[in-house]
Scaffold this active site. Structure first.
Site, PDB file in Angstrom:
ATOM      1  N   HIS A 188       0.815  -1.288  -0.058  1.00  0.00           N
ATOM      2  CA  HIS A 188      -0.113   0.115   0.095  1.00  0.00           C
ATOM      3  C   HIS A 188       0.758   1.434  -0.081  1.00  0.00           C
ATOM      4  CE1 HIS A 188      -3.602   2.479   1.950  1.00  0.00           C
ATOM      5  NE2 HIS A 188      -3.021   3.108   0.808  1.00  0.00           N
ATOM      6  N   GLU A 238       1.143   8.330  -4.107  1.00  0.00           N
ATOM      7  CA  GLU A 238       2.222   7.797  -3.125  1.00  0.00           C
ATOM      8  C   GLU A 238       3.525   8.644  -2.869  1.00  0.00           C
ATOM      9  OE1 GLU A 238       1.597   5.544  -0.295  1.00  0.00           O
ATOM     10  OE2 GLU A 238      -0.475   5.743  -0.942  1.00  0.00           O
ATOM     11  N   HIS A 276       3.843  10.813   0.084  1.00  0.00           N
ATOM     12  CA  HIS A 276       4.760  10.273   1.230  1.00  0.00           C
ATOM     13  C   HIS A 276       6.131  10.301   0.855  1.00  0.00           C
ATOM     14  CE1 HIS A 276       1.332   9.009   3.558  1.00  0.00           C
ATOM     15  NE2 HIS A 276       0.797   8.354   2.472  1.00  0.00           N
TER      16      HIS A 276
END
EC number: 4.6.1.19
Length: 240
Positions: free
Chosen positions: A56, A103, A107
């Site tokens: 994930h 992502e 992040h």
């Protein structure tokens, strides 16, 4: 008066030394997050035939979208794209790089504050490396925890991972709605420090990251949250 002056000086020294050890805004922990595709698709009303845990994300414990001008470029990770497609797939749009873009922006640009992760290739490559190193598929199988119609205790799942790696993971489930008695295994987080050494996933006061999974209720169920020790765990098999 001398005491007050001493206290002020001591506090200043302490703050400076703390800032030097952990500069403001620098992350101290990475959360390697793997999810079970069957549970994800129960939540998102999609269909998947993945029969193994997939990535994930790899999330620093502080900061999101640290550099929105640093755009994702798939050509920079072209050599690892086949591995990305297999182990870090977009379960909603399998042929699209949107998930990786998301992502990276949210992040990856924060993880990049560390020299060891300061490029797209380093970030995604390290996530894949950690995914293979902390192989949930093998660990659970070794402990006879397999997708099926039977139920497990949360202690069974926790102990399998803790005995393999020596640290406590964070395990998240889809909880049943009112009157329900079984929770569905959804996501497992394993944490490492800045040197990629294992550490516990207990949330600290400095953590600002948040779960990326949707929290929309499904069939009367609640969204994803930490599993309940008092409730059986259902590990759903691949749907034909």
């Amino acid at each position: 008066m001398r005491f007050i002056a001493f206290a002020v000086i001591f506090s200043a020294v302490y703050l400076c030394s703390s800032a030097f050890t952990h500069p403001r805004g620098e992350w101290t922990k990475l959360i390697l997050t793997q999810h079970w595709p069957q549970t994800f698709c129960k939540m998102e009303h999609c269909k998947t035939d993945f029969s193994y845990w997939t990535l994930h994300g790899l999330w620093p414990n502080t900061g999101v979208r640290c550099n929105t001008s640093w755009h994702f470029n798939a050509s920079l990770i072209e050599d690892i794209l086949p591995e990305m497609e297999k182990f870090w797939p977009d379960l909603l749009e399998p042929s699209s790089p949107k998930f990786w873009n998301y992502e990276w922006t949210k992040h990856g640009t924060c993880a990049a504050k560390s020299e060891s992760l300061n490029s797209e290739h380093k970030y995604f490559g390290k996530a894949l490396e950690l995914y293979h190193k902390f192989d949930l598929n093998s660990v659970l199988l070794k402990n006879q925890i397999v997708p099926s119609e039977k139920h497990y205790t949360l202690e069974d799942v926790e102990e399998a991972i803790t005995s393999a790696y020596g640290v406590k993971p964070k395990i998240q489930c889809v909880h049943p709605g009112q009157g329900g008695q079984v929770q569905i295994l959804g996501q497992i987080e394993i944490c490492v420090d800045r040197d990629f050494q294992l550490m516990g996933c207990e949330k600290s006061s400095e953590d600002t990251w948040s779960n990326d999974l949707p929290t929309v209720p499904v069939s009367g169920q609640s969204g994803l949250s930490v599993c309940d020790h008092s409730m059986p765990v259902y590990y759903p098999p691949v749907q034909a």
